[in-house]
Each structure stands twice: as C-alpha cells, then as structure tokens.
Design a protein around this motif. Sequence first.
Motif, short mmCIF file in Angstrom:
data_model
loop_
_atom_site.label_atom_id
_atom_site.label_comp_id
_atom_site.label_asym_id
_atom_site.label_seq_id
_atom_site.Cartn_x
_atom_site.Cartn_y
_atom_site.Cartn_z
N ARG A 303 39.33 -40.44 16.95
CA ARG A 303 40.82 -40.17 16.91
C ARG A 303 41.42 -40.91 15.87
O ARG A 303 42.49 -40.45 15.30
N ARG A 304 41.16 -42.38 16.01
CA ARG A 304 41.84 -43.34 14.95
C ARG A 304 41.34 -42.66 13.79
O ARG A 304 42.57 -42.94 12.70
N VAL A 305 40.29 -42.44 13.31
CA VAL A 305 39.82 -42.16 11.98
C VAL A 305 40.77 -40.88 11.30
O VAL A 305 41.46 -40.77 10.37
N ALA A 306 40.72 -39.67 12.30
CA ALA A 306 41.58 -38.56 12.25
C ALA A 306 43.09 -38.85 11.84
O ALA A 306 43.63 -38.50 11.04
N ASP A 307 43.48 -39.70 12.87
CA ASP A 307 44.84 -40.23 12.75
C ASP A 307 45.24 -40.84 11.43
O ASP A 307 46.37 -40.50 10.78
N LEU A 308 44.41 -41.72 11.14
CA LEU A 308 44.75 -42.58 9.97
C LEU A 308 44.87 -41.77 8.48
O LEU A 308 45.50 -41.87 7.76
N GLU A 309 43.79 -40.89 8.61
CA GLU A 309 43.61 -40.00 7.19
C GLU A 309 44.89 -39.21 7.07
O GLU A 309 45.18 -39.04 5.97
N LEU A 310 45.41 -38.69 8.40
CA LEU A 310 46.69 -37.75 8.24
C LEU A 310 47.76 -38.65 7.77
O LEU A 310 48.69 -38.40 6.99
N TYR A 311 47.95 -39.98 8.45
CA TYR A 311 48.99 -40.88 8.36
C TYR A 311 49.05 -41.20 6.97
O TYR A 311 50.27 -41.33 6.32
N LEU A 312 47.90 -41.50 6.18
CA LEU A 312 48.07 -42.10 4.83
C LEU A 312 48.66 -40.90 3.89
O LEU A 312 48.97 -41.40 2.80
N ARG A 313 48.64 -39.91 4.16
CA ARG A 313 49.18 -38.65 3.35
C ARG A 313 50.69 -38.89 3.25
O ARG A 313 51.32 -38.34 2.30
N GLN A 314 51.27 -39.82 3.78
CA GLN A 314 52.57 -40.19 3.48
C GLN A 314 52.72 -40.88 2.13
O GLN A 314 53.82 -41.16 1.78
N TRP A 315 51.78 -41.45 1.87
CA TRP A 315 51.46 -42.13 0.29
C TRP A 315 51.20 -40.98 -0.55
O TRP A 315 50.46 -40.08 -0.37
N HIS A 316 52.10 -40.92 -1.42
CA HIS A 316 51.92 -39.66 -2.39
C HIS A 316 50.96 -39.99 -3.42
O HIS A 316 50.91 -39.29 -4.46
N ALA A 317 50.09 -41.01 -3.53
CA ALA A 317 49.02 -41.20 -4.17
C ALA A 317 49.30 -41.25 -5.81
O ALA A 317 50.01 -42.07 -6.19
N GLU A 318 48.75 -40.55 -6.46
CA GLU A 318 48.92 -40.68 -7.91
C GLU A 318 50.29 -40.30 -8.44
O GLU A 318 50.83 -40.74 -9.59
N ARG A 319 50.96 -39.64 -7.52
CA ARG A 319 52.41 -39.40 -7.93
C ARG A 319 53.35 -40.62 -7.65
O ARG A 319 54.22 -40.92 -8.77
N ASP A 320 52.87 -41.30 -6.73
CA ASP A 320 53.62 -42.96 -6.74
C ASP A 320 52.98 -43.91 -7.76
O ASP A 320 54.03 -44.51 -8.07
N GLN A 321 51.78 -43.65 -8.06
CA GLN A 321 51.39 -44.62 -8.98
C GLN A 321 51.94 -44.14 -10.45
O GLN A 321 52.27 -45.11 -10.98
N ALA A 322 52.15 -43.00 -10.53
CA ALA A 322 52.79 -42.46 -11.96
C ALA A 322 54.19 -43.09 -11.95
O ALA A 322 54.87 -43.45 -12.85
N ALA A 323 55.07 -42.94 -10.75
CA ALA A 323 56.45 -43.33 -10.52
C ALA A 323 56.41 -45.01 -10.96
O ALA A 323 57.30 -45.36 -11.60
N LEU A 324 55.47 -45.53 -10.53
CA LEU A 324 55.44 -47.19 -10.50
C LEU A 324 55.24 -47.44 -12.07
O LEU A 324 55.81 -48.32 -12.75
N GLY A 325 54.25 -46.42 -12.77
CA GLY A 325 54.09 -46.82 -14.19
C GLY A 325 55.17 -46.53 -14.90
O GLY A 325 55.54 -47.37 -16.04
N GLN A 326 56.20 -45.52 -14.48
CA GLN A 326 57.20 -45.38 -15.40
C GLN A 326 58.24 -46.50 -15.09
O GLN A 326 58.88 -46.73 -16.08
#
Length: 336
Positions: A303-326
């Motif tokens: 349950r913890r693994v499944a919960d964390l995998e979904l929770y982490l999708r609140q991070w926008h990954a490459e899109r947030d990295q691109a925003a930081l790069g800009q």
Amino acid sequence: MGGRTDLEQAELTDLHVRARAAAADVAASLDLAAAAGDTLPVPGNGRTAHLWSALATVAAADLTVARVLEPHLDALAILGQAHETVEPGTYGVFAAEGPGEPLKATVDGWVHVLDGRKHWCSLAGVLDRALVSAWVGEERRLFAVDLSQPGVRAVPGTWVARGLAAIDSGPVDFAGASARPVGEPGWYLERPGFAWGGIGVAAVWFGGAVGVARRLRRASESRPPDQVALMHLGAVDAQLYAARCALEQAASAIDVGALTGAAGWRAALRVRDVVARTAEDVLQRAAHALGPGPLATDEEHARRVADLELYLRQWHAERDQAALGQDVLSAGSPRW
C-alpha cells in the motif's frame, strides 16, 4: 529535521503512534488532522522545520493519513496569511485546474457564488470545508466554501486509483454554491506561502520514502550479508540525507525571511525536484533489493509503494525542471 525540543520530540512520537493507528482509515485520519491543526505551527513562524518533521513523521507511518493532514494544515496556514476567520471543521484545498470549462465565480447580490466543475477535489464528500480556486474574469481567486450546502455535489464513481485508494479525489460540481473570498484576485498564487506549501508536500514525499527505506533496512537485517542489498541500502541512505538537508535548509531560509517572491518559487522547484527524485530512486532500489515478495504479501508495504507512486505525481517532473531551467536563465548567474 534539525534540532528539536523534548516537547517537539514527544509531539512527533505521539503523531507517529496515532498515524499508525489511523492507517488507511479516513475517519480516523480526519480526527487526527483536526487535533493536529490545533497544535502544529504554520510555515514561516520560526518552527517550519518542526511542521515539516510532523508531516514527514505521519507520512512515514501512513500516506493516507498524511494526505488528509497536509491540505488541512495548508488551509489553516492560508487562512492565517489572509487574516481570515477559521471556521470549525476539517479543510481541503481544491486549487488544481482540470479539463473542460473552469470553475467560475460571480457576484449574486451580496455574495459570491460558484458554478461549474472543479477537478481533483480530495475527500470532498467527507470534509467540512474547502478553500477552492475559481476564475473571476481573467484572474483566479480563492474562496472558502462550506461543502455541506446543497449547491455542492461530489461526483461519484470517478476515482479508480490503486494508490491512495481511500482518498477519493474526483471532481465536484458547484451550482450556485455560496463562497467567501479569501484574499484578492491573484493573491493565492502570489503569496509566499504558496511556495512554502509546495515544499511541505515534498516533506510528505520524504516521509513516504523513509517508510519504504525502513522496510528495506529490516530486510537487510534479517538476511545473510548481501553486497547488492547493502549497496542499495547505502545509496538510499545517501539520497535521503541529501533530501533531508534540502528540506532543513529551506525551512531555515523561510524562518529568516529569505524565501519570498522569486526566491521562494525557485526554492520550491529545487527542493521538490531533489525530494521527488530521491523518493523515486528509493522506490526503485527497494523493488530491486526486495523483489516481488513484499509487494505481493506485505499489505502495508504494498500500500505504501502504491500510495507514494501516485502521490509523487503531484511533482510535474520534466515540466518543473524546465520551469526551473527558465528561471535560472532569467535570474542571471546562479550561485552555484
């Protein structure tokens, strides 16, 4: 995170015990959130590290409980920043944008009313109140809404997630629902606490990763010496150390007034990136080191693994990295 008093340590210990007892139980989680909201600090008051330690402690015990607690505390902090009255009850924050026509707010006589569909409304069917963003013309504004009124309806049957399965985060339909403005148009996104709240979510991810890492450590203790398992454990320890340092540094910077404006947004992007990638690495290394057994036979770990995998999708990954790069390009030479 950081040094803490005996009273703070006792509070964290109590939160851990209560979160374990409330694991995967939404009603018990709501009770915990209501009680914790009366005692835990808000970010920026000199005890930000303790607030984030509390979130991480609860998340390490159970991510369902943390998913109830984090937005409730965020709502209390938002209302405090806006110098608004906190009505009794449990709160959510519904501020994400979804597909289709956005939720709109209009003035009807002396009151604002909301009409339309709002997506990603976690636990709208069981919470008392929520802070909801809606469009007023070309600007977004935040509103406090009583979720028990007739003009609010949580749409059933849309939440099919395997992670955070008990935290129904489907849409809500508003039809002439009365709402109280919180801050001026645009204030919700412009206030310093928006970035601080984003880092608070990262503290929850950190706690979830710690919970997975503890399972990996227990397995390493119970098996014969295994260099591959030790390699994974050592790498996880280093990653968690780096993530904790990032959170501690951000908490200290917030409390001395250094993370407002653009600096706060930049810090949120940086810290969320560090913590999210740490959590993803912890999940992968635990999977490689432990194999399929715990995922198939250990209900708490699975349950913890499944919960964390979904929770982490609140991070926008490459899109947030691109925003930081800009931001790096726009702000001039970074202080590396």
